[in-house]
Write an enzyme that holds these catalytic residues in place. Sequence first.
Site, mmCIF file in Angstrom:
data_model
loop_
_atom_site.group_PDB
_atom_site.id
_atom_site.type_symbol
_atom_site.label_atom_id
_atom_site.label_comp_id
_atom_site.label_asym_id
_atom_site.label_seq_id
_atom_site.Cartn_x
_atom_site.Cartn_y
_atom_site.Cartn_z
ATOM 1 N N CYS A 295 60.978 49.406 149.734
ATOM 2 C CA CYS A 295 60.377 49.305 151.067
ATOM 3 C C CYS A 295 59.105 48.479 150.872
ATOM 4 O O CYS A 295 59.074 47.627 149.977
ATOM 5 C CB CYS A 295 60.119 50.683 151.669
ATOM 6 N N SER A 296 58.078 48.695 151.655
ATOM 7 C CA SER A 296 56.884 47.855 151.498
ATOM 8 C C SER A 296 56.136 48.170 150.206
ATOM 9 O O SER A 296 55.842 47.288 149.401
ATOM 10 C CB SER A 296 55.946 48.048 152.698
#
Length: 386
Positions: free
Chosen positions: A319-320
């Site tokens: 994810c980020s």
Amino acid sequence: MRCCWGELMHLPNDVNEMGVVLSRVNNSCNTAPREPVNTSQTVSSICDREVNSTNSDHSSIIPIKNKVCEPEEVLVPALPELACVERGYITPLQVYNLLNAEDGQPALYDPYYMLILDCRSAERYKDSHVVTARAAVTVIHPELGCLISCIELQKYSIILLYAEEGCSPVGSVKARADSPDLQRCFFQLSDLGMDPIILLGGFSAFSALYPFLCTSRMVLLEPERYTLTIYPSEILEGALYQGSASQASDYRIIKNLHITHVVNATANSPDAFPNILSYLRLRLSDDAQQDLVKALPLASSFINTALKGEPAGRVLVHCSMGKSRSSALTLAFLMEHRHWSLLHALRWLKERRACTAPNINFLQQLLTYEELLFGSRLTSLDEIRR
């Protein structure tokens, strides 16, 4: 078959309201994992999948209907099988994850995070050594004793030693014969009140698995450390990795880890290498409103299919920052295809990626997913929030 969480059908490249896209491409990365993943007792939780055959390298699989079925069969919980390691030793995989640990910023950027002492000859050290390692003779002199003050040594969180090879019990006759300098260093540090650990298999074992984390350069000071590449955490040896969006877009990382499949759980970061890797795109938000009803089984199935392919693939889930959304998807896979309770899966994941932190909304949905898979709740929210 267990419960079906979504009907799938083949459509042109498009994105549904949940932002779920799976693209498949021909892949030339054929390196098999170092430790095969046991998938013989697993069954996909996605049913009614139809994929039209095509000569194109690209296709999309998009869930178009939310269909929940009563499970006909539930999983039997299993316990993780932990490696048996002699006291005082640490495995190459554990060292890999320590070198790449991060929480806010990479731990390796801190000069006092880990003191790594290379107990081989000066010539072998100059040729190649584990990144940030020092030659042991510059720190612990075989004859004169400690060259770094005890106060200075106490600043380090971890002290790691390694020889060329070695896996005999610390202090044994064989260990003293195989690596006398390392054993002398180990007991000198122990006598000073330190708690050193030894790399199982030595430099030869580590460099065979992670040659990209070995160097001939001396990297000690903070400015030098900030130039180091930090890699995703290794969750299943040679098979499953978890990290950040920036790591997923670094081709050197993808190449060195032999990644073949990527689960992209970000809302906005594009798939970095769509022409050479297979992607599952899940446009998820890290908030209290995000519904994972489709994402969990879809990601779990995608990862399992990649790992048990011929040849077996290697999967990066990101994810980020690699903390919340990616953790939820990794946990779903470990529960469904390793048959671990959420509690055991979370403990396993945190041991390999300390910054693991699914938000409370995701934890509650994972508890529901656990109940669906196993037929009853095995984990309480209090247990996993401690």
